[in-house]
Scaffold this motif. Structure first.
Motif, mmCIF file in Angstrom:
data_model
loop_
_atom_site.group_PDB
_atom_site.id
_atom_site.type_symbol
_atom_site.label_atom_id
_atom_site.label_comp_id
_atom_site.label_asym_id
_atom_site.label_seq_id
_atom_site.Cartn_x
_atom_site.Cartn_y
_atom_site.Cartn_z
ATOM 1 N N GLY A 145 32.107 21.622 40.552
ATOM 2 C CA GLY A 145 33.413 21.445 40.961
ATOM 3 C C GLY A 145 34.335 22.800 40.465
ATOM 4 N N ILE A 146 33.871 24.024 40.400
ATOM 5 C CA ILE A 146 34.527 25.273 40.145
ATOM 6 C C ILE A 146 34.350 26.217 41.218
ATOM 7 N N THR A 147 35.641 26.391 41.703
ATOM 8 C CA THR A 147 35.690 27.398 42.804
ATOM 9 C C THR A 147 35.939 28.920 42.105
ATOM 10 N N VAL A 148 35.195 29.771 43.159
ATOM 11 C CA VAL A 148 35.566 31.108 42.536
ATOM 12 C C VAL A 148 36.335 31.646 43.654
ATOM 13 N N HIS A 149 37.415 31.997 43.378
ATOM 14 C CA HIS A 149 38.909 32.299 44.331
ATOM 15 C C HIS A 149 38.488 33.605 44.749
ATOM 16 N N ASP A 150 38.086 34.621 43.962
ATOM 17 C CA ASP A 150 37.982 35.938 44.430
ATOM 18 C C ASP A 150 37.257 36.886 43.422
ATOM 19 N N HIS A 151 36.750 37.920 43.837
ATOM 20 C CA HIS A 151 36.252 38.952 42.851
ATOM 21 C C HIS A 151 36.831 40.207 43.263
ATOM 22 N N ILE A 152 37.645 40.812 41.995
ATOM 23 C CA ILE A 152 38.457 42.070 42.338
ATOM 24 C C ILE A 152 37.805 43.036 41.545
ATOM 25 N N ILE A 153 37.596 44.143 42.289
ATOM 26 C CA ILE A 153 37.267 45.629 41.521
ATOM 27 C C ILE A 153 38.374 46.441 41.463
ATOM 28 N N ILE A 154 38.523 46.826 40.287
ATOM 29 C CA ILE A 154 39.621 47.839 39.991
ATOM 30 C C ILE A 154 39.109 49.423 39.954
ATOM 31 N N GLY A 155 39.695 50.091 40.498
ATOM 32 C CA GLY A 155 39.571 51.609 40.149
ATOM 33 C C GLY A 155 40.416 52.316 40.071
ATOM 34 N N LYS A 156 40.668 53.528 39.610
ATOM 35 C CA LYS A 156 41.845 54.511 39.418
ATOM 36 C C LYS A 156 42.366 54.820 40.824
ATOM 37 N N ASP A 157 41.437 54.879 41.930
ATOM 38 C CA ASP A 157 41.992 54.867 43.346
ATOM 39 C C ASP A 157 42.492 53.892 44.044
#
Length: 273
Positions: A250-262
């Motif tokens: 019952g746990i939802t993964v809303h998103d996966h965000i990858i952060i970079g300098k650009d």
């Protein structure tokens, strides 16, 4: 018979007083720091002129900020204003420009490790510490904003916070934002810190921690120190493994965000989940 010259009755006390004054002066000047070597008039005038120019420049920069706000100033000028306080007796314009040149942006300056900041001429241990302290305050402020409202309704705040916290890290970090059933932030935790291009992630540990916190949703976040936020095949596979482990509980993964300098990428935005 010639009389010997008469003595002035005041000579004794007067001479004693003069001797006492001279002794006091000798004692006073003995306690003073040695004087700097004398300079020529032209050199003194040049130094005074430089000092006046620096103070005039500081006053003009402060006035521009007061009257027009931060948008009227370049990034190096904003940094220069701050450095006025941290390095009061130096011309901080070249130091601010050197920091921006070295680290690329204001975010890069505040995200840089203290030891690298100190490689810039004019930045000592104390100033490097103060810059990191200001960076920590900014991150705490952004995080507080996230806690005040549903995360999914303030997506720009999520990105701002993640950028401030991770974009300029020199090693990969895997961060988890745990949300309650109203999508408000319960906890923000770094699950792992890896190398320049890899962080080990264990789906079982992610789900276990979500259950411990009674979280009903997760946002996965990690950074790419290379600057390019494009997801790798390993990033995609790992995300799907976490989704598969979390969904039956019952746990939802809303998103996966990858952060970079650009910039950043969103798996949901790319339709990868």
């Amino acid at each position: 018979m010639t009389k010997p010259p008469s003595k002035d009755k005041s000579d004794g006390p007067r001479n004693a007083g003069m001797q006492d004054n001279e002794a006091n002066e000798r004692s006073f000047f003995a306690d003073q720091p040695p004087e700097r070597p004398l300079r020529g008039k032209r050199q003194d005038v040049a130094v005074d002129k430089d000092a006046r120019q620096v103070h005039g420049h500081r006053d003009r920069l402060r006035a521009r900020f007061r009257e027009n706000g931060a948008n009227a100033l370049a990034d190096y000028e904003i940094l220069e204003l701050l450095l006025f306080r941290l390095i009061p007796r130096r011309d901080t314009k070249p130091i601010a420009k050197a920091l921006i040149d070295r680290f690329g942006s204001l975010g890069g300056v505040f995200g840089a490790p203290p030891e690298l900041l100190q490689e810039v001429s004019g930045i000592g241990e104390s100033v490097a510490f103060d810059l990191k302290l200001i960076s920590a305050l900014a991150q705490r402020s952004l995080k507080a904003t996230l806690k005040e409202r549903p995360v999914l309704g303030s997506w720009s705040s999520v990105i701002d916070y993640c950028n401030a916290a991770m974009a300029h890290e020199t090693r990969e970090q895997f961060r988890l934002l745990f949300l309650d059933k109203r999508n408000k932030l319960i906890a923000d935790e770094i699950q792992g810190i890896g190398t320049v291009d890899h962080t080990p992630v264990y789906p079982r540990e992610v789900v276990k921690r979500a259950l411990e916190l009674s979280a009903t949703a997760i946002i996965l976040v990690h950074n790419h120190p290379s600057g390019d936020p494009t997801p790798s095949r390993a990033d995609i596979d790992m995300t799907h493994m976490i989704i598969s482990s979390a969904k039956p509980l019952g746990i939802t993964v809303h998103d996966h965000i990858i952060i970079g300098k650009d910039g950043y990428v969103s798996f949901k935005g790319l339709k990868l989940i």
